[in-house]
Design a protein around this motif. Sequence first.
Motif, PDB file in Angstrom:
ATOM      1  N   ALA A  10       0.842  -1.196   0.000  1.00 22.59           N
ATOM      2  CA  ALA A  10       0.000   0.000   0.000  1.00 22.59           C
ATOM      3  C   ALA A  10       0.881   1.250   0.000  1.00 22.59           C
ATOM      4  O   ALA A  10       2.111   1.173   0.043  1.00 22.59           O
ATOM      5  N   GLU A  11       0.223   2.400  -0.023  1.00 23.32           N
ATOM      6  CA  GLU A  11       0.905   3.690  -0.049  1.00 23.32           C
ATOM      7  C   GLU A  11       1.933   3.817   1.073  1.00 23.32           C
ATOM      8  O   GLU A  11       3.053   4.293   0.858  1.00 23.32           O
ATOM      9  N   ALA A  12       1.590   3.374   2.272  1.00 23.75           N
ATOM     10  CA  ALA A  12       2.495   3.480   3.418  1.00 23.75           C
ATOM     11  C   ALA A  12       3.783   2.688   3.205  1.00 23.75           C
ATOM     12  O   ALA A  12       4.859   3.105   3.662  1.00 23.75           O
ATOM     13  N   ASP A  13       3.693   1.569   2.512  1.00 25.21           N
ATOM     14  CA  ASP A  13       4.879   0.748   2.252  1.00 25.21           C
ATOM     15  C   ASP A  13       5.855   1.460   1.312  1.00 25.21           C
ATOM     16  O   ASP A  13       7.072   1.391   1.496  1.00 25.21           O
ATOM     17  N   ILE A  14       5.317   2.138   0.310  1.00 24.09           N
ATOM     18  CA  ILE A  14       6.160   2.887  -0.623  1.00 24.09           C
ATOM     19  C   ILE A  14       6.778   4.084   0.105  1.00 24.09           C
ATOM     20  O   ILE A  14       7.971   4.366  -0.032  1.00 24.09           O
ATOM     21  N   ALA A  15       5.971   4.774   0.884  1.00 27.11           N
ATOM     22  CA  ALA A  15       6.470   5.928   1.657  1.00 27.11           C
ATOM     23  C   ALA A  15       7.577   5.497   2.621  1.00 27.11           C
ATOM     24  O   ALA A  15       8.550   6.235   2.828  1.00 27.11           O
ATOM     25  N   ALA A  16       7.462   4.305   3.195  1.00 31.52           N
ATOM     26  CA  ALA A  16       8.477   3.804   4.130  1.00 31.52           C
ATOM     27  C   ALA A  16       9.829   3.601   3.445  1.00 31.52           C
ATOM     28  O   ALA A  16      10.876   3.745   4.083  1.00 31.52           O
ATOM     29  N   LEU A  17       9.824   3.285   2.153  1.00 31.77           N
ATOM     30  CA  LEU A  17      11.089   3.147   1.427  1.00 31.77           C
ATOM     31  C   LEU A  17      11.858   4.454   1.440  1.00 31.77           C
ATOM     32  O   LEU A  17      13.088   4.475   1.566  1.00 31.77           O
ATOM     33  N   ILE A  18      11.135   5.563   1.326  1.00 27.17           N
ATOM     34  CA  ILE A  18      11.764   6.879   1.326  1.00 27.17           C
ATOM     35  C   ILE A  18      12.170   7.268   2.742  1.00 27.17           C
ATOM     36  O   ILE A  18      13.307   7.685   2.988  1.00 27.17           O
ATOM     37  N   THR A  19      11.254   7.100   3.685  1.00 24.09           N
ATOM     38  CA  THR A  19      11.535   7.439   5.086  1.00 24.09           C
ATOM     39  C   THR A  19      12.754   6.686   5.601  1.00 24.09           C
ATOM     40  O   THR A  19      13.590   7.248   6.308  1.00 24.09           O
ATOM     41  N   LYS A  31      12.568   3.800 -10.555  1.00 19.70           N
ATOM     42  CA  LYS A  31      12.522   4.529 -11.820  1.00 19.70           C
ATOM     43  C   LYS A  31      11.490   5.636 -11.679  1.00 19.70           C
ATOM     44  O   LYS A  31      10.400   5.414 -11.152  1.00 19.70           O
ATOM     45  N   ARG A  32      11.817   6.812 -12.158  1.00 21.53           N
ATOM     46  CA  ARG A  32      10.885   7.940 -12.107  1.00 21.53           C
ATOM     47  C   ARG A  32       9.738   7.740 -13.092  1.00 21.53           C
ATOM     48  O   ARG A  32       8.584   7.964 -12.776  1.00 21.53           O
ATOM     49  N   ASP A  33      10.086   7.321 -14.314  1.00 24.61           N
ATOM     50  CA  ASP A  33       9.109   7.218 -15.402  1.00 24.61           C
ATOM     51  C   ASP A  33       9.040   5.805 -15.955  1.00 24.61           C
ATOM     52  O   ASP A  33      10.013   5.052 -15.879  1.00 24.61           O
ATOM     53  N   LEU A  34       7.902   5.496 -16.554  1.00 28.23           N
ATOM     54  CA  LEU A  34       7.755   4.224 -17.257  1.00 28.23           C
ATOM     55  C   LEU A  34       8.668   4.202 -18.478  1.00 28.23           C
ATOM     56  O   LEU A  34       9.042   5.262 -18.996  1.00 28.23           O
ATOM     57  N   LEU A  60      10.893  -3.767  -9.301  1.00 25.35           N
ATOM     58  CA  LEU A  60      11.200  -2.616 -10.139  1.00 25.35           C
ATOM     59  C   LEU A  60      10.053  -1.649  -9.882  1.00 25.35           C
ATOM     60  O   LEU A  60       8.895  -1.980 -10.142  1.00 25.35           O
ATOM     61  N   ILE A  61      10.359  -0.476  -9.323  1.00 21.21           N
ATOM     62  CA  ILE A  61       9.319   0.436  -8.845  1.00 21.21           C
ATOM     63  C   ILE A  61       9.346   1.722  -9.667  1.00 21.21           C
ATOM     64  O   ILE A  61      10.333   2.463  -9.638  1.00 21.21           O
ATOM     65  N   TYR A  62       8.250   1.970 -10.383  1.00 20.17           N
ATOM     66  CA  TYR A  62       8.108   3.154 -11.231  1.00 20.17           C
ATOM     67  C   TYR A  62       7.255   4.200 -10.527  1.00 20.17           C
ATOM     68  O   TYR A  62       6.235   3.881  -9.927  1.00 20.17           O
ATOM     69  N   GLY A  63       7.705   5.470 -10.638  1.00 20.89           N
ATOM     70  CA  GLY A  63       6.982   6.581 -10.030  1.00 20.89           C
ATOM     71  C   GLY A  63       7.677   7.114  -8.799  1.00 20.89           C
ATOM     72  O   GLY A  63       7.121   7.925  -8.062  1.00 20.89           O
ATOM     73  N   VAL A  64       8.917   6.682  -8.588  1.00 22.82           N
ATOM     74  CA  VAL A  64       9.708   7.111  -7.432  1.00 22.82           C
ATOM     75  C   VAL A  64      11.006   7.727  -7.943  1.00 22.82           C
ATOM     76  O   VAL A  64      11.727   7.103  -8.716  1.00 22.82           O
ATOM     77  N   GLU A  65      11.273   8.925  -7.508  1.00 21.31           N
ATOM     78  CA  GLU A  65      12.514   9.612  -7.877  1.00 21.31           C
ATOM     79  C   GLU A  65      13.611   9.169  -6.919  1.00 21.31           C
ATOM     80  O   GLU A  65      13.370   8.965  -5.729  1.00 21.31           O
ATOM     81  N   GLU A  66      14.823   9.043  -7.452  1.00 23.59           N
ATOM     82  CA  GLU A  66      15.952   8.637  -6.619  1.00 23.59           C
ATOM     83  C   GLU A  66      17.160   9.522  -6.890  1.00 23.59           C
ATOM     84  O   GLU A  66      17.258  10.142  -7.942  1.00 23.59           O
ATOM     85  N   ASP A  67      18.058   9.563  -5.922  1.00 19.85           N
ATOM     86  CA  ASP A  67      19.308  10.286  -6.056  1.00 19.85           C
ATOM     87  C   ASP A  67      20.413   9.325  -5.658  1.00 19.85           C
ATOM     88  O   ASP A  67      20.481   8.900  -4.497  1.00 19.85           O
ATOM     89  N   GLY A  69      20.674   6.244  -6.209  1.00 17.40           N
ATOM     90  CA  GLY A  69      20.147   4.975  -5.762  1.00 17.40           C
ATOM     91  C   GLY A  69      19.273   5.023  -4.517  1.00 17.40           C
ATOM     92  O   GLY A  69      18.672   4.024  -4.153  1.00 17.40           O
ATOM     93  N   THR A  70      19.171   6.173  -3.878  1.00 18.02           N
ATOM     94  CA  THR A  70      18.334   6.299  -2.689  1.00 18.02           C
ATOM     95  C   THR A  70      17.061   7.047  -3.062  1.00 18.02           C
ATOM     96  O   THR A  70      17.132   8.126  -3.650  1.00 18.02           O
ATOM     97  N   PRO A  71      15.892   6.482  -2.726  1.00 19.71           N
ATOM     98  CA  PRO A  71      14.634   7.143  -3.104  1.00 19.71           C
ATOM     99  C   PRO A  71      14.466   8.464  -2.361  1.00 19.71           C
ATOM    100  O   PRO A  71      14.743   8.543  -1.165  1.00 19.71           O
TER     101      PRO A  71
END
Length: 171
Positions: A10-19, A31-34, A60-67, A69-71
């Motif tokens: 869910a959304e919280a799981d994706i947000a946790a990758l960044i946190t 990946k930022r874009d498809l 492989l996660i699309y829609g997440v910006e990284e710098d 290698g870190t989201p």
Amino acid sequence: MIPKVLDQIAEADIAALITNSVAEGRTIEYKRDLPGTSDADKREFLADVSSLANTAGGDLIYGVEEDQGTPTRIVGLSISDPDLQVRRLDDILGSGLEPRIRYASRLVQFATGSVLIIRTEKSWIGPHRVVFRGHDKFYGRANAGKFSLDVEQLRAAAPWLRAGLGPAIRS
């Protein structure tokens, strides 16, 4: 890889990758874009997915910006027809890899758009080769990202070769 059943992410799981600053590695890539429609974009997509299958499986996660290698943030994908995009990627995977791989996808909705996760299983029938428009390579993954497999790595990745079940070579 997100340590959760794909259908339950869910959304919280994706947000946790960044946190938690979960960096790219053997089992996760952002990946930022498809992938676009160019041949180069399709080859890159096939290399990314096959490298996961040939190594340990992963997301492989699309829609997440990284710098480096870190989201850093969820940018979301603006997809007018999600089913069409998923079918497009399915078509690329179905015709661009040999042998075919096992994978599943999940679209997670956010206020800013969607995040698409393509989860690839570790393959037991690999290694898998990208066979798209003259591109003929095998890929693996390490913590630093994907790489082309050399002959020794191909031998190690092919259990039927180690078992001596490959075709007989005559001189």
